[in-house]
Write a protein that holds these residues in place. Structure first.
Motif, PDB file in Angstrom:
ATOM      1  N   TYR A  90       0.894  -1.301   0.270  1.00  0.00           N
ATOM      2  CA  TYR A  90       0.001  -0.150   0.018  1.00  0.00           C
ATOM      3  C   TYR A  90       0.889   1.465  -0.202  1.00  0.00           C
ATOM      4  O   TYR A  90       0.261   2.086  -0.614  1.00  0.00           O
ATOM      5  CB  TYR A  90      -0.780   0.345   0.937  1.00  0.00           C
ATOM      6  N   ALA A  91       2.201   1.281   0.736  1.00  0.00           N
ATOM      7  CA  ALA A  91       3.524   2.120   0.532  1.00  0.00           C
ATOM      8  C   ALA A  91       3.402   2.893  -0.710  1.00  0.00           C
ATOM      9  O   ALA A  91       3.370   3.715  -1.141  1.00  0.00           O
ATOM     10  CB  ALA A  91       4.394   2.557   1.498  1.00  0.00           C
ATOM     11  N   SER A  92       3.571   1.278  -0.910  1.00  0.00           N
ATOM     12  CA  SER A  92       3.990   1.463  -2.713  1.00  0.00           C
ATOM     13  C   SER A  92       3.323   2.130  -3.710  1.00  0.00           C
ATOM     14  O   SER A  92       3.073   2.863  -3.864  1.00  0.00           O
ATOM     15  CB  SER A  92       4.239   0.484  -2.997  1.00  0.00           C
ATOM     16  N   ASP A  93       2.069   2.105  -3.338  1.00  0.00           N
ATOM     17  CA  ASP A  93       1.124   1.979  -4.198  1.00  0.00           C
ATOM     18  C   ASP A  93       1.117   3.741  -4.185  1.00  0.00           C
ATOM     19  O   ASP A  93       0.786   4.963  -5.123  1.00  0.00           O
ATOM     20  CB  ASP A  93      -0.677   1.898  -3.989  1.00  0.00           C
ATOM     21  N   LEU A  94      -0.016   4.162  -2.860  1.00  0.00           N
ATOM     22  CA  LEU A  94       0.533   6.085  -2.758  1.00  0.00           C
ATOM     23  C   LEU A  94       2.084   6.585  -2.767  1.00  0.00           C
ATOM     24  O   LEU A  94       1.765   7.985  -4.351  1.00  0.00           O
ATOM     25  CB  LEU A  94       0.642   6.236  -1.157  1.00  0.00           C
ATOM     26  N   ILE A  95       3.100   6.025  -2.847  1.00  0.00           N
ATOM     27  CA  ILE A  95       4.514   6.412  -3.131  1.00  0.00           C
ATOM     28  C   ILE A  95       3.868   6.923  -4.737  1.00  0.00           C
ATOM     29  O   ILE A  95       4.491   7.708  -5.274  1.00  0.00           O
ATOM     30  CB  ILE A  95       5.343   6.279  -3.037  1.00  0.00           C
ATOM     31  N   ALA A  96       4.359   6.178  -5.599  1.00  0.00           N
ATOM     32  CA  ALA A  96       3.395   5.914  -7.472  1.00  0.00           C
ATOM     33  C   ALA A  96       2.799   7.202  -7.537  1.00  0.00           C
ATOM     34  O   ALA A  96       2.492   7.516  -8.410  1.00  0.00           O
ATOM     35  CB  ALA A  96       3.705   4.015  -7.619  1.00  0.00           C
ATOM     36  N   LEU A 159      21.719  13.296  -6.099  1.00  0.00           N
ATOM     37  CA  LEU A 159      20.957  12.770  -5.664  1.00  0.00           C
ATOM     38  C   LEU A 159      20.978  12.390  -4.073  1.00  0.00           C
ATOM     39  O   LEU A 159      20.177  11.966  -3.427  1.00  0.00           O
ATOM     40  CB  LEU A 159      20.831  11.203  -6.367  1.00  0.00           C
ATOM     41  N   ALA A 160      22.452  11.901  -3.571  1.00  0.00           N
ATOM     42  CA  ALA A 160      22.501  12.071  -2.465  1.00  0.00           C
ATOM     43  C   ALA A 160      22.066  12.662  -1.070  1.00  0.00           C
ATOM     44  O   ALA A 160      21.688  12.570  -0.568  1.00  0.00           O
ATOM     45  CB  ALA A 160      24.083  11.929  -2.245  1.00  0.00           C
ATOM     46  N   LEU A 161      22.311  14.871  -1.707  1.00  0.00           N
ATOM     47  CA  LEU A 161      21.808  15.694  -0.737  1.00  0.00           C
ATOM     48  C   LEU A 161      19.625  14.813  -1.552  1.00  0.00           C
ATOM     49  O   LEU A 161      19.618  16.069  -0.296  1.00  0.00           O
ATOM     50  CB  LEU A 161      22.302  16.956  -1.779  1.00  0.00           C
ATOM     51  N   ILE A 162      19.415  15.500  -2.109  1.00  0.00           N
ATOM     52  CA  ILE A 162      17.787  14.742  -2.091  1.00  0.00           C
ATOM     53  C   ILE A 162      17.784  13.765  -1.191  1.00  0.00           C
ATOM     54  O   ILE A 162      16.197  14.229  -0.303  1.00  0.00           O
ATOM     55  CB  ILE A 162      17.583  14.305  -3.690  1.00  0.00           C
ATOM     56  N   ALA A 163      18.755  13.078  -0.767  1.00  0.00           N
ATOM     57  CA  ALA A 163      18.213  11.469   0.004  1.00  0.00           C
ATOM     58  C   ALA A 163      18.416  11.931   1.268  1.00  0.00           C
ATOM     59  O   ALA A 163      17.191  11.302   2.430  1.00  0.00           O
ATOM     60  CB  ALA A 163      18.588   9.827   0.190  1.00  0.00           C
ATOM     61  N   GLU A 164      18.858  13.320   1.553  1.00  0.00           N
ATOM     62  CA  GLU A 164      18.925  13.680   2.835  1.00  0.00           C
ATOM     63  C   GLU A 164      17.798  14.750   3.763  1.00  0.00           C
ATOM     64  O   GLU A 164      17.469  15.309   4.230  1.00  0.00           O
ATOM     65  CB  GLU A 164      20.220  14.747   2.804  1.00  0.00           C
ATOM     66  N   HIS A 185      20.261  19.035 -13.617  1.00  0.00           N
ATOM     67  CA  HIS A 185      20.928  17.267 -12.751  1.00  0.00           C
ATOM     68  C   HIS A 185      19.806  16.758 -12.531  1.00  0.00           C
ATOM     69  O   HIS A 185      20.096  15.369 -13.333  1.00  0.00           O
ATOM     70  CB  HIS A 185      21.958  18.072 -11.981  1.00  0.00           C
ATOM     71  N   ILE A 186      18.829  17.343 -11.889  1.00  0.00           N
ATOM     72  CA  ILE A 186      17.522  16.485 -11.342  1.00  0.00           C
ATOM     73  C   ILE A 186      16.390  15.862 -12.308  1.00  0.00           C
ATOM     74  O   ILE A 186      16.434  14.266 -12.128  1.00  0.00           O
ATOM     75  CB  ILE A 186      16.778  17.418 -10.420  1.00  0.00           C
ATOM     76  N   ASP A 199       4.318   8.990 -12.468  1.00  0.00           N
ATOM     77  CA  ASP A 199       5.120   7.959 -11.027  1.00  0.00           C
ATOM     78  C   ASP A 199       4.779   8.603  -9.846  1.00  0.00           C
ATOM     79  O   ASP A 199       4.486   7.983  -9.254  1.00  0.00           O
ATOM     80  CB  ASP A 199       6.750   7.587 -11.514  1.00  0.00           C
ATOM     81  N   GLY A 200       4.915  10.041 -10.004  1.00  0.00           N
ATOM     82  CA  GLY A 200       4.991  10.879  -9.124  1.00  0.00           C
ATOM     83  C   GLY A 200       5.857  10.671  -7.612  1.00  0.00           C
ATOM     84  O   GLY A 200       6.210   9.319  -7.586  1.00  0.00           O
ATOM     85  N   ASN A 201       6.082  11.914  -6.585  1.00  0.00           N
ATOM     86  CA  ASN A 201       6.683  11.924  -5.697  1.00  0.00           C
ATOM     87  C   ASN A 201       7.664  10.815  -6.344  1.00  0.00           C
ATOM     88  O   ASN A 201       8.757  10.411  -5.350  1.00  0.00           O
ATOM     89  CB  ASN A 201       6.159  10.635  -4.881  1.00  0.00           C
ATOM     90  N   ARG A 202       8.476  11.393  -7.149  1.00  0.00           N
ATOM     91  CA  ARG A 202       9.815  10.911  -8.356  1.00  0.00           C
ATOM     92  C   ARG A 202      11.142  11.497  -6.734  1.00  0.00           C
ATOM     93  O   ARG A 202      12.741  10.839  -6.908  1.00  0.00           O
ATOM     94  CB  ARG A 202      10.248  12.087  -9.399  1.00  0.00           C
ATOM     95  N   ARG A 203      11.329  12.336  -5.807  1.00  0.00           N
ATOM     96  CA  ARG A 203      12.834  12.637  -5.507  1.00  0.00           C
ATOM     97  C   ARG A 203      12.397  11.558  -4.216  1.00  0.00           C
ATOM     98  O   ARG A 203      13.533  10.999  -4.131  1.00  0.00           O
ATOM     99  CB  ARG A 203      12.180  14.343  -4.687  1.00  0.00           C
ATOM    100  N   VAL A 204      11.185  11.224  -4.028  1.00  0.00           N
ATOM    101  CA  VAL A 204      10.822   9.835  -2.942  1.00  0.00           C
ATOM    102  C   VAL A 204      11.479   8.531  -3.497  1.00  0.00           C
ATOM    103  O   VAL A 204      12.475   8.019  -2.776  1.00  0.00           O
ATOM    104  CB  VAL A 204      10.185   9.573  -2.015  1.00  0.00           C
ATOM    105  N   LEU A 205      11.441   8.275  -4.662  1.00  0.00           N
ATOM    106  CA  LEU A 205      11.478   7.289  -5.439  1.00  0.00           C
ATOM    107  C   LEU A 205      13.177   6.950  -5.995  1.00  0.00           C
ATOM    108  O   LEU A 205      13.222   6.033  -5.614  1.00  0.00           O
ATOM    109  CB  LEU A 205      10.607   6.967  -6.462  1.00  0.00           C
ATOM    110  N   ALA A 206      13.272   8.232  -6.009  1.00  0.00           N
ATOM    111  CA  ALA A 206      14.752   8.292  -6.412  1.00  0.00           C
ATOM    112  C   ALA A 206      15.918   7.884  -5.076  1.00  0.00           C
ATOM    113  O   ALA A 206      16.392   7.852  -5.688  1.00  0.00           O
ATOM    114  CB  ALA A 206      15.308  10.089  -7.325  1.00  0.00           C
ATOM    115  N   ALA A 207      15.474   8.377  -3.966  1.00  0.00           N
ATOM    116  CA  ALA A 207      16.423   8.349  -2.885  1.00  0.00           C
ATOM    117  C   ALA A 207      16.104   7.599  -2.209  1.00  0.00           C
ATOM    118  O   ALA A 207      17.181   6.474  -1.715  1.00  0.00           O
ATOM    119  CB  ALA A 207      15.293   9.826  -2.081  1.00  0.00           C
TER     120      ALA A 207
END
Length: 228
Positions: A90-96, A159-164, A185-186, A199-207
Motif C-alpha cells: 500500500y505504501a508503494s501504491d501511494l508513493i507511486a 541525489l545524495a543531497l536529495i536523499a538528505e 541535474h535532477i 510516477d509521482g513523488n519522484r524525489r522520494v523514489l529516487a532517494a
C-alpha cells in the motif's frame, strides 16, 4: 488548518480530534468509514486528510483505496495515512501515485504527540513523511539498483543531497551552482532512473534508490523528517 479524519476506532478517532484541536487545528469531519468520504472532502474543503489503511466493511484496503481516489480527484490535497502495521504494498501504491504531499506513519507514532503534530504540519506544508519502518520494508525487498551506474559523479552527489531531504536551493548553495543547473541535474537523474512524471513523488523514489544502493544506515530518519 482544516483537517478531515477517517478512522474506524472511536478511541483513536476522538483522540486525534482532541490532539489536533488542542494544537490549534480545526477538525471539519471525523468519519468512522468511507461512506460519504468523497462528499465530505468536497463539502468541507479540508487542507489535510488523515485516513486509516484498514476500514469497514472488510478492514482490508478500503482506506488506501479511498486515499488513492482522493489523490485522483483532488491531487493537491495532502494525505496522511495511518496503519497499525507496515503495509509495504500500500505504501508503494501511494508513493507511486501522482499527487501532492503524503505521509505514511504507523499508529504508534501518534503516542509521541509533539512528533505527530510536527509531522502533520510538515505534510500540510508539502513534505513527504514516511515512517522509518515503512522505508526499511520498502528497501529490504529490492535488489541493488543497476540504474545508479548510469549517473555521473555530479548526479550522484545531487541525489545524495536529495536523499538528505535538501531543497533545490540548498543543494545549489552547497555545490556553488545555480538552481537552474540543479534542476537540470535532477531531470537527468529522473530520466536515468526511469522515473516518469506520472510516477509521482519522484524525489522520494529516487532517494530510495540511492539509499538502497549505498546502504545508508540512518536513512529512515531523513525520510521521517520529510523528503520533498
Amino acid at each position: 488548518m482544516r483537517i478531515l479524519i477517517c478512522e474506524d476506532s472511536v478511541l483513536l478517532r476522538e483522540g486525534l480530534v482532541r490532539l489536533l484541536e488542542d494544537a490549534g487545528h480545526e477538525v471539519v469531519a471525523a468519519l468512522p468509514d468511507t461512506d460519504g468520504l468523497m462528499d465530505a472532502v468536497v463539502d468541507t474543503d479540508p487542507e489535510l486528510c488523515i485516513l486509516d489503511v484498514r476500514l469497514p466493511p472488510t478492514f482490508t484496503d478500503e482506506g488506501i483505496r479511498a486515499a488513492l481516489a482522493i489523490r485522483a480527484g483532488h491531487p493537491s490535497l495532502p494525505l496522511l495515512v495511518l496503519s497499525q502495521y507496515v503495509e509495504e504494498r500500500y505504501a508503494s501504491d501511494l508513493i507511486a501515485a501522482q499527487g501532492g504531499a503524503l505521509g505514511y506513519l504507523l499508529k504508534d507514532r501518534v503516542a509521541d504527540v509533539a512528533e505527530f503534530i510536527e509531522s502533520v504540519q510538515r505534510i500540510a506544508s508539502g513534505a513527504t513523511v514516511l515512517d522509518p519502518e515503512v522505508v526499511a520494508q520498502l528497501l529490504t525487498r529490492r535488489n541493488r539498483d543497476e540504474r545508479m551506474l548510469r549517473l555521473t559523479d555530479r548526479e550522484r552527489t545531487v541525489l545524495a543531497l536529495i536523499a538528505e531531504g535538501k531543497s533545490n536551493g540548498a543543494i545549489a548553495a552547497l555545490l556553488f551552482l545555480s538552481e537552474a543547473s540543479i534542476e537540470k541535474h535532477i531531470t537527468a537523474i529522473f530520466q536515468k532512473l526511469g522515473l516518469e512524471p506520472e510516477d509521482g513523488n519522484r524525489r522520494v523514489l529516487a532517494a530510495l534508490a540511492h539509499i538502497e544502493n549505498t546502504g545508508v544506515a540512518d536513512a529512515g530518519n531523513d525520510y521521517q523528517g520529510g523528503v520533498r
